[in-house]
Design a protein around this motif. Structure first.
Motif, mmCIF file in Angstrom:
data_model
loop_
_atom_site.group_PDB
_atom_site.id
_atom_site.type_symbol
_atom_site.label_atom_id
_atom_site.label_comp_id
_atom_site.label_asym_id
_atom_site.label_seq_id
_atom_site.Cartn_x
_atom_site.Cartn_y
_atom_site.Cartn_z
ATOM 1 N N GLY A 83 0.810 -1.206 0.000
ATOM 2 C CA GLY A 83 0.000 0.000 0.000
ATOM 3 C C GLY A 83 0.841 1.252 0.000
ATOM 4 N N VAL A 84 0.264 2.326 0.516
ATOM 5 C CA VAL A 84 0.947 3.618 0.606
ATOM 6 C C VAL A 84 1.057 3.968 2.086
ATOM 7 C CG1 VAL A 84 0.883 6.062 0.000
ATOM 8 C CG2 VAL A 84 0.029 4.357 -1.622
ATOM 9 N N VAL A 85 2.257 4.277 2.529
ATOM 10 C CA VAL A 85 2.491 4.589 3.933
ATOM 11 C C VAL A 85 3.167 5.938 4.068
ATOM 12 C CG1 VAL A 85 2.647 2.157 4.554
ATOM 13 C CG2 VAL A 85 4.739 3.440 4.047
ATOM 14 N N LEU A 86 3.047 6.512 5.257
ATOM 15 C CA LEU A 86 3.729 7.754 5.605
ATOM 16 C C LEU A 86 4.842 7.428 6.593
ATOM 17 C CD1 LEU A 86 0.635 10.081 6.212
ATOM 18 C CD2 LEU A 86 2.011 9.882 4.128
ATOM 19 N N ALA A 87 6.027 7.926 6.309
ATOM 20 C CA ALA A 87 7.143 7.747 7.241
ATOM 21 C C ALA A 87 6.893 8.567 8.505
ATOM 22 C CB ALA A 87 8.446 8.173 6.577
ATOM 23 N N LEU A 88 7.419 8.091 9.615
ATOM 24 C CA LEU A 88 7.360 8.819 10.881
ATOM 25 C C LEU A 88 8.776 8.954 11.427
ATOM 26 C CD1 LEU A 88 4.373 6.987 12.646
ATOM 27 C CD2 LEU A 88 4.279 9.049 11.246
ATOM 28 N N SER A 89 9.121 10.155 11.837
ATOM 29 C CA SER A 89 10.460 10.373 12.391
ATOM 30 C C SER A 89 10.366 11.368 13.558
ATOM 31 C CB SER A 89 11.391 10.914 11.298
ATOM 32 O OG SER A 89 10.883 12.127 10.760
ATOM 33 N N PRO A 90 11.326 11.311 14.510
ATOM 34 C CA PRO A 90 12.526 10.470 14.497
ATOM 35 C C PRO A 90 12.213 9.021 14.871
ATOM 36 C CG PRO A 90 12.449 11.751 16.511
ATOM 37 C CD PRO A 90 11.276 12.204 15.682
ATOM 38 N N GLU A 91 12.823 8.093 14.167
ATOM 39 C CA GLU A 91 12.564 6.685 14.424
ATOM 40 C C GLU A 91 13.002 6.266 15.823
ATOM 41 O OE1 GLU A 91 14.184 4.194 11.421
ATOM 42 O OE2 GLU A 91 12.660 4.714 9.938
ATOM 43 N N THR A 92 14.064 6.885 16.321
ATOM 44 C CA THR A 92 14.598 6.465 17.618
ATOM 45 C C THR A 92 13.586 6.649 18.737
ATOM 46 O OG1 THR A 92 16.857 6.991 16.931
ATOM 47 C CG2 THR A 92 16.445 6.812 19.287
ATOM 48 N N ALA A 93 12.960 7.804 18.812
ATOM 49 C CA ALA A 93 11.998 8.080 19.882
ATOM 50 C C ALA A 93 10.780 7.169 19.781
ATOM 51 C CB ALA A 93 11.569 9.536 19.842
ATOM 52 N N ILE A 94 10.294 6.958 18.555
ATOM 53 C CA ILE A 94 9.114 6.104 18.379
ATOM 54 C C ILE A 94 9.470 4.654 18.669
ATOM 55 C CG2 ILE A 94 7.261 5.454 16.807
ATOM 56 C CD1 ILE A 94 7.890 8.041 15.235
ATOM 57 N N SER A 95 10.664 4.240 18.278
ATOM 58 C CA SER A 95 11.113 2.875 18.563
ATOM 59 C C SER A 95 11.212 2.635 20.068
ATOM 60 C CB SER A 95 12.458 2.613 17.890
ATOM 61 O OG SER A 95 12.902 1.300 18.144
ATOM 62 N N GLN A 96 11.727 3.612 20.799
ATOM 63 C CA GLN A 96 11.805 3.474 22.256
ATOM 64 C C GLN A 96 10.414 3.311 22.860
ATOM 65 O OE1 GLN A 96 14.004 6.970 23.369
ATOM 66 N NE2 GLN A 96 15.997 6.007 23.029
ATOM 67 N N LEU A 97 9.440 4.046 22.311
ATOM 68 C CA LEU A 97 8.061 3.925 22.776
ATOM 69 C C LEU A 97 7.531 2.516 22.497
ATOM 70 C CD1 LEU A 97 5.622 5.405 23.995
ATOM 71 C CD2 LEU A 97 5.042 6.186 21.686
ATOM 72 N N PHE A 98 7.826 2.012 21.307
ATOM 73 C CA PHE A 98 7.412 0.654 20.957
ATOM 74 C C PHE A 98 7.954 -0.372 21.943
ATOM 75 C CE2 PHE A 98 9.114 -3.254 19.024
ATOM 76 C CZ PHE A 98 7.928 -3.917 18.743
ATOM 77 N N TRP A 99 9.246 -0.322 22.220
ATOM 78 C CA TRP A 99 9.857 -1.325 23.095
ATOM 79 C C TRP A 99 9.358 -1.211 24.522
ATOM 80 C CZ3 TRP A 99 11.555 -5.491 21.068
ATOM 81 C CH2 TRP A 99 12.150 -5.482 19.808
ATOM 82 N N THR A 100 9.087 0.003 24.974
ATOM 83 C CA THR A 100 8.526 0.179 26.314
ATOM 84 C C THR A 100 7.150 -0.466 26.409
ATOM 85 O OG1 THR A 100 9.743 2.247 26.642
ATOM 86 C CG2 THR A 100 7.825 1.869 28.056
ATOM 87 N N LEU A 101 6.319 -0.230 25.401
ATOM 88 C CA LEU A 101 4.985 -0.832 25.389
ATOM 89 C C LEU A 101 5.059 -2.348 25.241
ATOM 90 C CD1 LEU A 101 3.089 1.737 23.154
ATOM 91 C CD2 LEU A 101 2.655 1.265 25.581
ATOM 92 N N ARG A 102 5.982 -2.796 24.435
ATOM 93 C CA ARG A 102 6.142 -4.239 24.232
ATOM 94 C C ARG A 102 6.494 -4.932 25.558
ATOM 95 N NH1 ARG A 102 6.129 -8.308 19.943
ATOM 96 N NH2 ARG A 102 6.999 -10.112 20.997
ATOM 97 N N ARG A 103 7.482 -4.389 26.260
ATOM 98 C CA ARG A 103 7.891 -5.011 27.518
ATOM 99 C C ARG A 103 6.766 -4.955 28.552
ATOM 100 N NH1 ARG A 103 12.883 -2.478 26.027
ATOM 101 N NH2 ARG A 103 12.306 -0.618 27.204
ATOM 102 N N ALA A 104 6.047 -3.838 28.602
ATOM 103 C CA ALA A 104 4.946 -3.717 29.561
ATOM 104 C C ALA A 104 3.850 -4.735 29.257
ATOM 105 C CB ALA A 104 4.376 -2.299 29.530
ATOM 106 N N THR A 105 3.536 -4.913 27.984
ATOM 107 C CA THR A 105 2.502 -5.873 27.600
ATOM 108 C C THR A 105 2.948 -7.298 27.891
ATOM 109 O OG1 THR A 105 1.782 -4.340 25.848
ATOM 110 C CG2 THR A 105 1.004 -6.609 25.719
#
Length: 207
Positions: free
Chosen positions: A99-121
């Motif tokens: 499909g068509v996607v929109l990039a999101l940046s900065p990747e580092t901050a969003i990635s940190q959010l992902f890993w925090t949520l992943r570990r909490a879940t």
């Protein structure tokens, strides 16, 4: 481009919990999506995401009982207590495999959010109940899903030429949702919990 729906079909009636960044109150993001609408509408192979369902998926979880959903939300609230709001930029748009996607940046901050949520879940439902963790998390938000297998070279060139100004917004919360799929159309959901970023009135707890 391939048919997204053929490889992402959920069992009828199934609802899956997800962590999302939502853009309900972000008119600049809505305007950015609308700037691409005439081009996307020119391609009947695409299913554009309706403005009210724009989202960036942080973590797909799977079906959760009400009790488990409540526990996951509370674990995330504690884990994110000291994660401060941060600014992101949205765009550019690009045609990808499904499909068509929109990039999101900065990747580092969003990635940190992902890993925090992943570990909490994981702390609530266990690692084995989660989808496999990626080696690297690549944040994005879907603008349209492909409903066919087709040559999208013309679309790719047109997206490069379009390039409206990219919006910048501040991520102030994450949202836990129960998500449903209308096959070959869209995803929609009901909200389970909204978790703010940053210090809450009550002290942060340690897990």
């Amino acid at each position: 481009m391939r048919d997204f729906w053929e490889t992402h079909r959920w069992p009828p009636g199934e609802r899956r919990a997800h962590w999302h960044i939502l853009f309900t109150d972000e008119p600049a993001v809505h305007d950015y999506a609308r700037a691409h609408a005439p081009l996307l509408d020119h391609h009947p192979e695409l299913n554009p995401v309706p403005i009210e369902w724009l989202h960036a998926t942080l973590q797909s979880i799977g079906p959760l009982s009400p009790a488990a959903a409540t526990a996951v939300a509370e674990a995330a609230r504690s884990a994110l207590c000291e994660t401060e709001p941060f600014e992101i930029e949205i765009g550019p748009a690009q045609a990808v495999r499904y499909g068509v996607v929109l990039a999101l940046s900065p990747e580092t901050a969003i990635s940190q959010l992902f890993w925090t949520l992943r570990r909490a879940t994981e702390s609530v439902i266990g690692t084995k109940a989660m989808p496999p963790a990626p080696k690297v998390f690549r944040p994005h938000m879907a603008l349209a899903y492909s409903g066919a297998q087709w040559d999208h070279d013309g679309l790719s060139h047109a997206l490069v030429a379009l390039r409206p100004p990219r919006p910048r917004i501040t991520v102030t919360r994450v949202v836990l949702v129960h998500q449903a799929q209308t096959w070959r159309d869209k995803y929609h959901w009901t909200v389970i919990a909204k978790i703010p970023l940053g210090r809450s009135p009550r002290p942060c707890s340690r897990q």
